[in-house]
Motif scaffolding. Structure first.
Motif, mmCIF file in Angstrom:
data_model
loop_
_atom_site.group_PDB
_atom_site.id
_atom_site.type_symbol
_atom_site.label_atom_id
_atom_site.label_comp_id
_atom_site.label_asym_id
_atom_site.label_seq_id
_atom_site.Cartn_x
_atom_site.Cartn_y
_atom_site.Cartn_z
ATOM 1 N N ALA A 136 0.826 -1.240 0.037
ATOM 2 C CA ALA A 136 -0.071 0.032 -0.066
ATOM 3 C C ALA A 136 1.009 1.236 0.073
ATOM 4 C CB ALA A 136 -0.851 -0.003 1.168
ATOM 5 N N ARG A 137 1.745 1.239 0.565
ATOM 6 C CA ARG A 137 2.726 2.366 0.720
ATOM 7 C C ARG A 137 3.510 2.611 -0.644
ATOM 8 N NH1 ARG A 137 7.279 2.137 5.628
ATOM 9 N NH2 ARG A 137 5.484 2.303 6.605
ATOM 10 N N ILE A 138 4.072 1.540 -1.308
ATOM 11 C CA ILE A 138 4.619 1.593 -2.588
ATOM 12 C C ILE A 138 3.522 2.246 -3.679
ATOM 13 C CG2 ILE A 138 5.311 0.191 -4.449
ATOM 14 C CD1 ILE A 138 6.570 -1.820 -2.380
ATOM 15 N N ASP A 139 2.161 1.727 -3.659
ATOM 16 C CA ASP A 139 1.273 2.075 -4.533
ATOM 17 C C ASP A 139 1.055 3.643 -4.305
ATOM 18 O OD1 ASP A 139 1.321 -0.436 -5.447
ATOM 19 O OD2 ASP A 139 -0.537 -0.839 -4.487
ATOM 20 N N ARG A 140 1.061 4.027 -2.928
ATOM 21 C CA ARG A 140 0.762 5.349 -2.728
ATOM 22 C C ARG A 140 1.730 6.310 -3.224
ATOM 23 N NH1 ARG A 140 0.869 7.597 3.383
ATOM 24 N NH2 ARG A 140 -0.242 9.501 3.131
ATOM 25 N N CYS A 141 3.025 6.122 -3.047
ATOM 26 C CA CYS A 141 3.970 6.624 -3.523
ATOM 27 C C CYS A 141 4.303 6.832 -5.073
ATOM 28 C CB CYS A 141 5.529 6.180 -2.774
ATOM 29 S SG CYS A 141 5.691 6.567 -1.142
ATOM 30 N N LEU A 142 3.970 5.614 -5.624
ATOM 31 C CA LEU A 142 3.961 5.773 -7.278
ATOM 32 C C LEU A 142 3.035 6.469 -7.819
ATOM 33 C CD1 LEU A 142 4.997 1.940 -7.848
ATOM 34 C CD2 LEU A 142 6.393 3.773 -7.832
ATOM 35 N N GLU A 143 1.674 6.329 -7.204
ATOM 36 C CA GLU A 143 0.550 7.035 -7.562
ATOM 37 C C GLU A 143 0.834 8.458 -7.376
ATOM 38 O OE1 GLU A 143 -2.855 5.804 -5.464
ATOM 39 O OE2 GLU A 143 -2.895 3.810 -6.525
ATOM 40 N N GLU A 144 1.617 9.159 -6.408
ATOM 41 C CA GLU A 144 1.984 10.371 -6.534
ATOM 42 C C GLU A 144 2.805 10.836 -7.271
ATOM 43 O OE1 GLU A 144 0.957 13.847 -4.723
ATOM 44 O OE2 GLU A 144 0.095 12.124 -4.153
ATOM 45 N N GLY A 145 3.726 10.138 -7.818
ATOM 46 C CA GLY A 145 4.482 10.474 -8.820
ATOM 47 C C GLY A 145 5.882 10.117 -8.861
ATOM 48 N N ALA A 146 6.324 9.125 -7.625
ATOM 49 C CA ALA A 146 7.537 8.522 -7.536
ATOM 50 C C ALA A 146 8.123 7.697 -8.609
ATOM 51 C CB ALA A 146 7.596 7.786 -6.041
ATOM 52 N N GLU A 147 9.498 8.145 -9.235
ATOM 53 C CA GLU A 147 9.800 7.275 -10.131
ATOM 54 C C GLU A 147 10.240 5.747 -9.858
ATOM 55 O OE1 GLU A 147 10.760 7.371 -14.113
ATOM 56 O OE2 GLU A 147 10.401 9.174 -12.731
ATOM 57 N N ASP A 148 10.600 5.683 -8.730
ATOM 58 C CA ASP A 148 10.559 3.970 -8.131
ATOM 59 C C ASP A 148 10.645 3.898 -6.547
ATOM 60 O OD1 ASP A 148 11.246 1.437 -8.250
ATOM 61 O OD2 ASP A 148 13.092 1.742 -9.402
ATOM 62 N N PHE A 149 10.671 2.631 -6.210
ATOM 63 C CA PHE A 149 10.298 2.512 -4.751
ATOM 64 C C PHE A 149 11.356 1.220 -4.417
ATOM 65 C CE2 PHE A 149 9.158 0.987 -0.707
ATOM 66 C CZ PHE A 149 8.157 2.049 -0.076
ATOM 67 N N ILE A 150 12.535 1.427 -3.701
ATOM 68 C CA ILE A 150 13.688 0.595 -3.436
ATOM 69 C C ILE A 150 13.426 0.178 -1.885
ATOM 70 C CG2 ILE A 150 16.105 0.242 -3.388
ATOM 71 C CD1 ILE A 150 16.237 2.504 -5.199
ATOM 72 N N VAL A 151 13.709 -1.100 -1.722
ATOM 73 C CA VAL A 151 13.492 -1.747 -0.427
ATOM 74 C C VAL A 151 15.072 -1.906 0.120
ATOM 75 C CG1 VAL A 151 12.775 -3.686 1.109
ATOM 76 C CG2 VAL A 151 11.587 -3.110 -0.766
ATOM 77 N N LYS A 152 15.155 -1.349 1.456
ATOM 78 C CA LYS A 152 16.343 -1.317 1.790
ATOM 79 C C LYS A 152 16.850 -2.958 2.139
ATOM 80 C CE LYS A 152 16.492 3.400 3.824
ATOM 81 N NZ LYS A 152 16.643 4.126 4.900
ATOM 82 N N PRO A 153 18.261 -3.316 2.468
ATOM 83 C CA PRO A 153 19.208 -2.375 2.118
ATOM 84 C C PRO A 153 19.538 -2.091 0.532
ATOM 85 C CG PRO A 153 19.750 -4.563 2.554
ATOM 86 C CD PRO A 153 18.474 -4.517 2.696
ATOM 87 N N VAL A 154 19.602 -0.860 0.367
ATOM 88 C CA VAL A 154 19.904 -0.417 -1.314
ATOM 89 C C VAL A 154 21.173 -1.156 -1.670
ATOM 90 C CG1 VAL A 154 20.322 1.569 -2.656
ATOM 91 C CG2 VAL A 154 18.997 1.820 -0.878
ATOM 92 N N LYS A 155 21.256 -1.728 -2.948
ATOM 93 C CA LYS A 155 22.376 -2.368 -3.659
ATOM 94 C C LYS A 155 22.938 -1.447 -4.918
ATOM 95 C CE LYS A 155 19.598 -5.982 -4.368
ATOM 96 N NZ LYS A 155 18.458 -5.683 -3.731
ATOM 97 N N LEU A 156 24.140 -1.699 -4.989
ATOM 98 C CA LEU A 156 24.701 -1.079 -6.047
ATOM 99 C C LEU A 156 23.945 -1.004 -7.464
ATOM 100 C CD1 LEU A 156 27.012 0.748 -6.910
ATOM 101 C CD2 LEU A 156 28.455 -1.290 -7.470
#
Length: 235
Positions: free
Chosen positions: A129-149
């Motif tokens: 739900a959090r991912i969808d919310r951000c993407l609908e608001e215009g986020a380019e991508d959603f990354i789950v930590k830990p962030v990889k190279l």
């Protein structure tokens, strides 16, 4: 101007309250990294530098707005210490005190100057739900930590491609504007060099028309007194 409506800015100081805002002038993409965790902030900063990016790291959404010049309180006080910073990408944590990454995303997308800048959200929680919310608001991508190279390189590759395409589109628009201006100047030159139009010689002048209308007509041969006298005598 930065690409797609982003404003090109120039840094006037290297620190805000002790936070390092210095950037290298040799890299191509400038990333604003936002995370309240010092460890996570250092990790993302290191990954971005490995990917040949300029990095500005701040610890809150409020600091990010201050850096972009979007903080209303700072603007009123006129003490932000910045005048026009160029930012190509924003990477922000989702859960932060004071202002969440989602709220920062909304502020950026509401700005006419920065809405075209890609915003990537990071989170340690994989909540759909959090991912969808951000993407609908215009986020380019959603990354789950830990962030990889690999995550960072994928985002940077996309951003670099967008920058290049945006520059090409702007160049094409500028070329079209130049062609249209040249055609307009040529059209103006043609109009100025054309001979003035003349009235048809068959059109009579107003004065001649008035004279012909007011001049008395000469008597005809049948109406002359001499002709009438001769006709009476013959009869």
């Amino acid at each position: 101007m930065a690409r797609n409506g982003g404003v090109a800015w120039m840094r006037t100081t290297d620190k805000i309250d002790g936070y390092d805002l210095s950037t290298s002038d040799t890299e191509e993409v400038h990333v604003l990294a936002v995370d309240d965790s010092l460890v996570d902030r250092k990790v993302i900063e290191r990954l971005l530098r490995i990917s040949s990016c300029k990095v500005t790291a701040v610890d809150s959404g409020r600091r990010a707005l201050q850096y972009l010049g979007l903080d209303e309180e700072i603007q009123k006080k006129e003490t932000n210490g910045f005048d026009g910073l160029k930012v190509d990408l924003i990477i922000t944590d989702y859960c932060m005190p004071g202002m969440t990454g989602y709220e920062l995303l909304k502020k950026v997308k509401e700005s006419s100057a920065f809405r075209e800048i890609p915003v990537v959200i990071m989170s340690s929680e994989n909540v759909i739900a959090r991912i969808d919310r951000c993407l609908e608001e215009g986020a380019e991508d959603f990354i789950v930590k830990p962030v990889k190279l690999s995550d960072v390189k994928r985002i940077i590759d996309y951003t670099t491609t967008e920058l290049r395409e945006g520059e090409q589109r702007e160049g094409a628009r500028a070329k079209r504007r130049g062609i249209n201006k040249r055609k307009q100047r040529e059209g103006d030159d043609d109009l100025s060099s054309s001979p003035p139009s003349t009235l048809s010689s068959s059109t009579s002048s107003p004065s001649s028309s008035i004279q012909s209308a007011t001049a008395p007509s000469s008597p005809s041969t049948l109406d002359s007194p001499t002709r009438r006298l001769k006709m009476t005598s013959s009869e």
